[in-house]
Scaffold this motif. Structure first.
Motif, PDB file in Angstrom:
ATOM      1  N   GLU A 169       7.187  66.612  19.433  1.00 17.63           N
ATOM      2  CA  GLU A 169       8.178  66.188  18.445  1.00 17.63           C
ATOM      3  C   GLU A 169       8.040  67.172  17.283  1.00 17.63           C
ATOM      4  OE1 GLU A 169      10.372  63.953  18.789  1.00 17.63           O
ATOM      5  OE2 GLU A 169       9.649  62.641  20.391  1.00 17.63           O
ATOM      6  N   MET A 201       7.774  60.762  12.644  1.00 15.29           N
ATOM      7  CA  MET A 201       7.067  60.802  13.922  1.00 15.29           C
ATOM      8  C   MET A 201       5.693  60.181  13.736  1.00 15.29           C
ATOM      9  SD  MET A 201       6.392  64.933  14.165  1.00 15.29           S
ATOM     10  CE  MET A 201       8.127  65.362  14.044  1.00 15.29           C
ATOM     11  N   ALA A 202       5.249  59.471  14.779  1.00 12.75           N
ATOM     12  CA  ALA A 202       3.967  58.781  14.659  1.00 12.75           C
ATOM     13  C   ALA A 202       3.154  58.997  15.914  1.00 12.75           C
ATOM     14  CB  ALA A 202       4.195  57.287  14.440  1.00 12.75           C
ATOM     15  N   ARG A 259      12.408  57.270  20.511  1.00 10.50           N
ATOM     16  CA  ARG A 259      11.820  57.524  21.826  1.00 10.50           C
ATOM     17  C   ARG A 259      10.299  57.557  21.734  1.00 10.50           C
ATOM     18  NH1 ARG A 259      14.510  62.300  20.387  1.00 10.50           N
ATOM     19  NH2 ARG A 259      13.067  63.811  19.490  1.00 10.50           N
ATOM     20  N   TYR A 263       4.382  68.522  25.415  1.00  5.29           N
ATOM     21  CA  TYR A 263       5.505  67.748  24.897  1.00  5.29           C
ATOM     22  C   TYR A 263       5.374  67.774  23.382  1.00  5.29           C
ATOM     23  CZ  TYR A 263       8.626  63.943  23.637  1.00  5.29           C
ATOM     24  OH  TYR A 263       9.628  63.206  23.068  1.00  5.29           O
ATOM     25  N   MET A 278       1.759  66.663  22.443  1.00  2.00           N
ATOM     26  CA  MET A 278       1.074  65.884  23.467  1.00  2.00           C
ATOM     27  C   MET A 278       0.830  66.852  24.624  1.00  2.00           C
ATOM     28  SD  MET A 278       1.155  62.656  22.247  1.00  2.00           S
ATOM     29  CE  MET A 278       1.405  61.377  23.483  1.00  2.00           C
ATOM     30  N   MET A 323       6.675  69.726  10.267  1.00  2.00           N
ATOM     31  CA  MET A 323       5.872  68.674  10.890  1.00  2.00           C
ATOM     32  C   MET A 323       6.053  68.699  12.398  1.00  2.00           C
ATOM     33  SD  MET A 323       7.793  65.149   9.822  1.00  2.00           S
ATOM     34  CE  MET A 323       9.471  64.777  10.314  1.00  2.00           C
ATOM     35  N   SER A 374       3.206  58.974  21.372  1.00  2.00           N
ATOM     36  CA  SER A 374       3.997  59.608  20.319  1.00  2.00           C
ATOM     37  C   SER A 374       5.285  58.809  20.160  1.00  2.00           C
ATOM     38  CB  SER A 374       4.254  61.063  20.730  1.00  2.00           C
ATOM     39  OG  SER A 374       5.603  61.404  20.581  1.00  2.00           O
ATOM     40  N   LEU A 375       5.622  58.475  18.921  1.00  2.00           N
ATOM     41  CA  LEU A 375       6.846  57.723  18.658  1.00  2.00           C
ATOM     42  C   LEU A 375       7.720  58.523  17.703  1.00  2.00           C
ATOM     43  CD1 LEU A 375       4.256  55.510  18.468  1.00  2.00           C
ATOM     44  CD2 LEU A 375       6.175  53.943  18.529  1.00  2.00           C
ATOM     45  N   ARG A 376       8.963  58.723  18.068  1.00  2.00           N
ATOM     46  CA  ARG A 376       9.910  59.315  17.123  1.00  2.00           C
ATOM     47  C   ARG A 376      10.761  58.171  16.622  1.00  2.00           C
ATOM     48  NH1 ARG A 376      11.329  64.835  16.071  1.00  2.00           N
ATOM     49  NH2 ARG A 376      12.004  64.730  13.908  1.00  2.00           N
ATOM     50  N   LEU A 388       4.177  67.038  16.342  1.00  2.00           N
ATOM     51  CA  LEU A 388       3.199  66.221  17.068  1.00  2.00           C
ATOM     52  C   LEU A 388       3.224  66.697  18.507  1.00  2.00           C
ATOM     53  CD1 LEU A 388       1.287  63.850  17.490  1.00  2.00           C
ATOM     54  CD2 LEU A 388       3.253  62.326  17.492  1.00  2.00           C
TER      55      LEU A 388
END
Lengths: 342, 332
Positions: B197, A233-234, A206, B195, B214, B210, A225-227, B212
């Protein structure tokens, strides 16, 4: 199977005739690369703008045509190289495919999934080669990073960060800033990193995106954000909002190590010069490389056409990167994470 | 003037040792007591810093103190800070202020009700590169802020930090609050959407390592933040970082709070290491707290600042669980 091209050069290599469409900045980069390649020659440039097209043609010593149709009617061409604004890619590619010609097309493949699929389908039915120029796969620092990651040196990659951007690019009639022509920063620029991530870490799960605007209505700076499906995760940051320059950077952090790169740090040559105190300071910074990535990319595509190499970029990869960028746009519009579909 | 008598309640957090050492170098302040349930650790530190050890923090609070630093495990901040505030002692509390929003809110409310200072240990507000950029932003020369991108990456500290009942969370709680505080400070605005991850890279770790984030602020600024414990323990040249990119309408700035460093290539440890030489932000933070204790006023980072940072970090967990953005609302 795909028809082989049969013009043979003095060196005994198959020599292909290339018609370049789009006499802009990417067109110049490609034209320059062809000049260094043994097995291809630029024979024509197509651009709807008479002055620009003619000037380009004169500069490179080739013929100018106002349209691909006019070009193909008179010139013997094997490959059509499309360097126009993205919105024009599909029609031009379809025209080339229906003439039975191979296509090299700048990225992004198209602005919509439907158009991209039509292009891929048409190339397959015509039995011709179709390559989308995801040139980051040919940048040695990115190639090496992928090699390091795939060697297992970092262990399992958990987090990745990629940055790309600088000042807004100046193109034909400001097309880069026009969502209808370029897809702007998320589709035109960040697609490089989406493609690199998918190439390196596998498919995306996602995405979630946030965009920033400075003055106008267009998104000039974005975080995506990329999972990844493998759990990594990136963060991809793309910008056309810096006051100057262009830079790229990445970091991959895994269970066994971290790999970092920043283009600001790789200048291996710096020259500072001033003849007299009243003269302006001249600074030259360079990260020299023998064969530039665009040249390597086009060389590879030509080798693929000869059957000498297996394609590093398949049109389906280009379609996938487009899907990721469109999912990012959808996330931006809806304010929610969006799954990337295939 | 009599020296300010300071007590440290809990030394579970490694910063307690840093604070004790810095206080020892300052004039006009005395580390009167160190309270910690671990006798070996407590006695050792008390001896090292010429102080006294008490097992029970309540006993320590009966000392003639002027101020308290709370550096226990995160989940114990509330009870210790509340006890100190009840004793009308100004508190500097280690971050994160608490492990639940209601705890942080109770601490802030107690501080306000009694009119006793509650400060949050956000030393990055005193990092000179960070302050310089704040001052620069105040001039308006970068225009209006439109986007921020932060990192506070580190190493997995292990111990109680990875026991959720004591830490309240992993990397995301530990390393989100500093940078959220800086982002709130720079923008003068509150986070309204989070938001995140969140994941765990090392399977053996019972908390997240970890993340991330947003973010969107009330004034429209968008931001990303990486709080991961992603620095390799053996190979990396330093513990981690605090960096921030600030994109304004007129330009862009990058600040690296620990960018002032030497590179040391040490044959005995077989790797390159960063040796920091910049001004010590912890020193600035302690001076600021002691100033407030002595003269009154407001610390650079208040309990309220600590609360808002915790609110955002905990919203990140909520978002990751729900796999959708979480909206935050504020009663004003």
């Amino acid at each position: 199977m795909e028809p082989e091209v049969n013009n043979v050069s003095k060196e005994g290599e198959v020599e292909v005739n290339v018609a370049l469409v789009g006499a802009g900045s990417m067109g110049r980069v490609h034209a320059d690369a062809y000049r260094h390649l043994q097995d291809a020659q630029l024979v024509a440039v197509v651009d709807s703008d008479v002055q620009r097209g003619q000037a380009f043609a004169d500069g490179w010593g080739v013929a100018w045509y106002p349209s691909l149709r006019a070009c193909l009617a008179t010139k013997a061409v094997d490959v059509v190289d499309i360097c126009t604004p993205t919105a024009f890619h599909p029609a031009l590619a379809l025209e080339a495919f229906s003439a039975g010609l191979h296509v090299i097309c700048e990225k992004p493949i198209a602005l919509t999934v439907e158009e991209a699929m039509r292009m891929i389908d048409a190339a397959r039915r015509a039995g011709v080669h179709f390559y989308v120029a995801h040139v980051v796969r040919f940048f040695p620092e990115y190639e090496e990073a992928r090699r390091q990651i795939q060697s297992g040196r970092l262990g399992q990659v958990g987090t990745a960060r990629l940055l790309r951007g600088g000042a807004a690019p100046q193109g034909w009639q400001g097309w880069y800033a026009d969502p209808a022509l370029s897809g702007t920063v998320i589709t035109d620029l960040m697609i490089h990193d989406f493609d690199f991530l998918a190439w390196t870490l596998g498919p995306v799960g996602r995405v979630f995106a946030k965009g920033a605007r400075r003055h106008g209505a267009a998104v000039e700076h974005a975080f995506v954000s990329l999972r990844m499906q493998n759990g990594a995760m990136a963060l991809v940051e793309g910008t056309w909002a810096y006051p100057e320059g262009f830079r790229t950077a990445f970091e991959f952090a895994g269970t066994l190590g971290v790999l970092q790169y920043a283009s600001d740090g790789d200048a291996s040559l710096k020259i500072v010069r001033r003849s007299s105190p009243s003269d302006p300071l001249v600074t030259h910074v360079e990260s020299p490389i023998d064969v530039n990535p665009y040249q390597r990319e086009l060389q590879h595509f030509l080798a693929c056409m000869r059957g000498a190499e297996a394609p590093r970029v398949k049109p389906e990869d280009a379609l996938y990167a487009l899907r990721v960028s469109l999912a990012a746009w959808e996330s931006l519009r809806r304010g929610e994470p969006v799954e990337v579909t295939t | 003037m009599n020296p300010i008598q300071v007590g440290i309640l809990g030394v579970a957090h490694m910063h307690a040792v840093t604070y004790a050492a810095l206080l020892g170098e300052m004039s006009g302040v005395q580390l009167a007591v160190i309270a910690d349930e671990d006798e070996v650790r407590g006695r050792e530190l008390a001896a090292r810093f010429n102080s006294r050890w008490e097992k029970d923090y309540q006993t320590a609070l009966s000392f003639p103190l002027d101020a308290v630093i709370v550096a226990s495990e995160n989940s114990r901040h509330r009870e210790m800070a509340m006890a100190a505030l009840e004793a009308r002692l100004p508190v500097l509390c280690e971050k994160p202020l608490a492990t639940r929003v209601e705890d942080a809110e109770a601490m802030v409310a107690e501080s306000e009700r009694r009119g006793v200072v509650l400060a949050t240990a956000f030393p990055m507000r005193h990092s000179l590169p960070i302050r310089r950029l704040y001052d620069y932003l105040q001039t308006g020369a970068l225009g209006r802020i439109v986007a921020l991108n932060g990192t506070n990456r580190g190493q997995n500290p292990g111990g109680w930090f990875i026991r959720p009942e004591l830490s309240g969370g992993g990397a995301v709680l530990d390393h989100t609050v500093h940078v959220i505080d800086l982002m709130r400070w720079y923008t003068g605005s509150e986070v309204v959407e989070v938001y995140a991850e969140i994941g765990t890279m090392h399977r053996e770790c019972p908390v997240d390592d970890m993340g991330l984030l947003m973010l969107e602020f009330e004034n429209g600024v968008v931001a990303a933040h990486d709080p991961s414990w992603s620095r390799p323990r053996q190979a990396f040249p330093t513990w981690g970082d605090v960096t921030l990119e600030v994109l304004g309408t007129e330009g862009v700035a990058w600040v690296d709070a620990f960018g002032q460093r030497l590179l040391a290539f040490d044959e005995t440890i077989g790797k390159m290491q960063y040796v920091p030489w910049g001004d010590n932000a912890d020193h600035g933070m302690l001076q600021d707290f002691l100033r407030v204790v002595r003269e009154g006023g407001t610390p650079a980072a208040t309990g309220k600042d600590g609360l808002e940072a915790v609110r955002v970090a905990l919203a990140a967990y909520e978002s990751a669980r729900a796999q959708k953005p979480v909206r935050l609302s504020y009663n004003r």
